[in-house]
Design an enzyme around this catalytic site. Sequence first.
Site, mmCIF file in Angstrom:
data_model
loop_
_atom_site.group_PDB
_atom_site.id
_atom_site.type_symbol
_atom_site.label_atom_id
_atom_site.label_comp_id
_atom_site.label_asym_id
_atom_site.label_seq_id
_atom_site.Cartn_x
_atom_site.Cartn_y
_atom_site.Cartn_z
ATOM 1 C CB THR A 9 15.733 -20.551 12.812
ATOM 2 O OG1 THR A 9 14.967 -20.767 11.321
ATOM 3 C CG2 THR A 9 17.409 -20.993 12.512
ATOM 4 C CE1 TYR A 22 1.216 -3.388 5.279
ATOM 5 C CE2 TYR A 22 -1.238 -3.658 3.778
ATOM 6 C CZ TYR A 22 -0.093 -2.892 4.013
ATOM 7 O OH TYR A 22 0.912 -3.243 2.803
ATOM 8 C CG MET A 46 5.312 -6.031 13.595
ATOM 9 S SD MET A 46 7.068 -5.910 14.206
ATOM 10 C CE MET A 46 8.408 -5.700 12.901
ATOM 11 C CG ASN A 76 12.851 0.949 6.315
ATOM 12 O OD1 ASN A 76 13.397 2.363 6.720
ATOM 13 N ND2 ASN A 76 11.736 1.324 7.267
ATOM 14 N NE ARG A 107 -3.900 -2.815 0.366
ATOM 15 C CZ ARG A 107 -4.824 -2.410 0.469
ATOM 16 N NH1 ARG A 107 -6.282 -1.457 0.980
ATOM 17 N NH2 ARG A 107 -6.119 -3.273 0.657
ATOM 18 C CG ASP A 143 10.876 -1.292 10.087
ATOM 19 O OD1 ASP A 143 9.995 -0.939 9.012
ATOM 20 O OD2 ASP A 143 11.370 -2.347 9.003
ATOM 21 C CE LYS A 194 11.885 -3.737 5.794
ATOM 22 N NZ LYS A 194 10.673 -4.380 7.025
HETATM 23 P P1 ATR Z 1 10.862 -9.760 7.478
HETATM 24 O O1 ATR Z 1 12.121 -8.446 6.687
HETATM 25 O O2 ATR Z 1 9.950 -8.842 6.797
HETATM 26 O O3 ATR Z 1 11.687 -10.092 9.314
HETATM 27 P P2 ATR Z 1 12.411 -12.606 6.251
HETATM 28 O O4 ATR Z 1 13.482 -12.327 6.919
HETATM 29 O O5 ATR Z 1 11.880 -13.180 5.921
HETATM 30 O O6 ATR Z 1 11.321 -10.804 6.823
HETATM 31 O O7 ATR Z 1 11.782 -12.659 8.173
HETATM 32 C C1 ATR Z 1 10.724 -13.978 8.137
HETATM 33 C C2 ATR Z 1 10.694 -14.383 10.002
HETATM 34 O O8 ATR Z 1 9.531 -15.122 8.797
HETATM 35 C C3 ATR Z 1 11.480 -15.109 10.226
HETATM 36 O O9 ATR Z 1 11.225 -15.574 11.274
HETATM 37 C C4 ATR Z 1 10.777 -16.454 9.722
HETATM 38 O O10 ATR Z 1 11.332 -18.249 10.424
HETATM 39 P P3 ATR Z 1 13.262 -19.117 10.253
HETATM 40 O O11 ATR Z 1 13.750 -17.723 10.755
HETATM 41 O O12 ATR Z 1 13.129 -19.933 10.818
HETATM 42 O O13 ATR Z 1 12.611 -18.838 8.312
HETATM 43 C C5 ATR Z 1 9.293 -16.222 9.982
HETATM 44 N N1 ATR Z 1 8.323 -17.884 9.151
HETATM 45 C C6 ATR Z 1 8.099 -17.805 8.173
HETATM 46 N N2 ATR Z 1 7.538 -18.032 7.794
HETATM 47 C C7 ATR Z 1 7.379 -19.262 9.156
HETATM 48 C C8 ATR Z 1 6.739 -20.100 9.507
HETATM 49 N N3 ATR Z 1 5.668 -21.405 8.576
HETATM 50 N N4 ATR Z 1 6.290 -20.846 10.752
HETATM 51 C C9 ATR Z 1 7.386 -20.315 11.360
HETATM 52 N N5 ATR Z 1 8.013 -19.157 11.297
HETATM 53 C C10 ATR Z 1 7.571 -18.823 9.628
#
Ligand code: ATR
Length: 282
Positions: free
Chosen positions: A157, A220, A218, A90, A19, A106, A69
């Site tokens: 993780t 939407y 965080m 960002n 958006r 952020d 990022k």
């Molecule tokens: P952003 O920049 O928005 O934080 P990102 O760096 O891609 O996005 O991080 C995504 C987050 O969502 C991570 O914490 C990821 O967990 P991992 O570090 O284990 O990968 C989490 N995430 C994404 N899909 C998930 C799922 N199906 N179950 C649990 N955690 C998930």
Amino acid sequence: MTDEPDRYAVIGNPVDHSRSPAIHAMFAEQTGQRMTYTRLPAAEDAFTATVERFFADGGRGLNVTLPFKQAAAAYAATLSARAERAGAVNTLIRCDDGRIHGDNTDGVGLLRDLTGRLSTPIEGRRVLVLGAGGAVRGVVPVLLEQGPKHLYIANRTAERAEAIAADFTDLGPVDAGGLAGIGGGWDLVINAISAGLAGRMPDLPAAAIAGATAAYDMIYADAPTPFLRWAERHGVARRCDGFGMLVEQAAESFHLWRGVRPDTRAVIAALHPAPQGRDDTV
Ligand code: ATR
């Protein structure tokens, strides 16, 4: 000299749902700025090439979203202290000398939405953050500066969460672990697990949310998110999605680029995709 409007964009993958173009168009209208703001999709391995082309073609600034990022922090020639601290950017700005500067708005965006609009204080509270991606790196230092009693980062993780906590222990009481071992007793639970974008949430222990007074997603969407529905099922009274954070961080980027501050409240009211996703009555 050209009389073309200054060009800005948001780069991400995916970026079609963003958006940000509508938000910045409203900011520009409010403040009388002559500029355009578009979406800039980039393949996962093409971040640098896409950014270089954008700036070489005269672009003035970029917002950076998932999953770039951290790549943006590595790309920027100079970083603000908060972006350097977060290791995530960002906002990219082309300076007058051609240098690309990186910043991170952020944390400030989340804080404005939590403490300002939703009156949810951080000081002295127990705060749980779910997820450990680039967005979390940006917000953890800002949350710790508010003096929470305890901040815990839980992630699928565990090592990623532990690495973030280790980077910020000098700022306050922060530690981390995996999703299964989350304890209870949180005042505020903040979700940054991006799976919510696809309408899913991992299974989390009920203790993680039971008794919390506020839940903030965080993410939407045009309907209440899976995380907010989960919080509602567990009786959390104050629930809010991340649209306000999006608008607040955008306003901070806009200020960095244009030197003027837009009225965020009017933009949130006009553009929120699902007013029922927020609870502004608190
Ligand atoms: P952003 O920049 O928005 O934080 P990102 O760096 O891609 O996005 O991080 C995504 C987050 O969502 C991570 O914490 C990821 O967990 P991992 O570090 O284990 O990968 C989490 N995430 C994404 N899909 C998930 C799922 N199906 N179950 C649990 N955690 C998930």
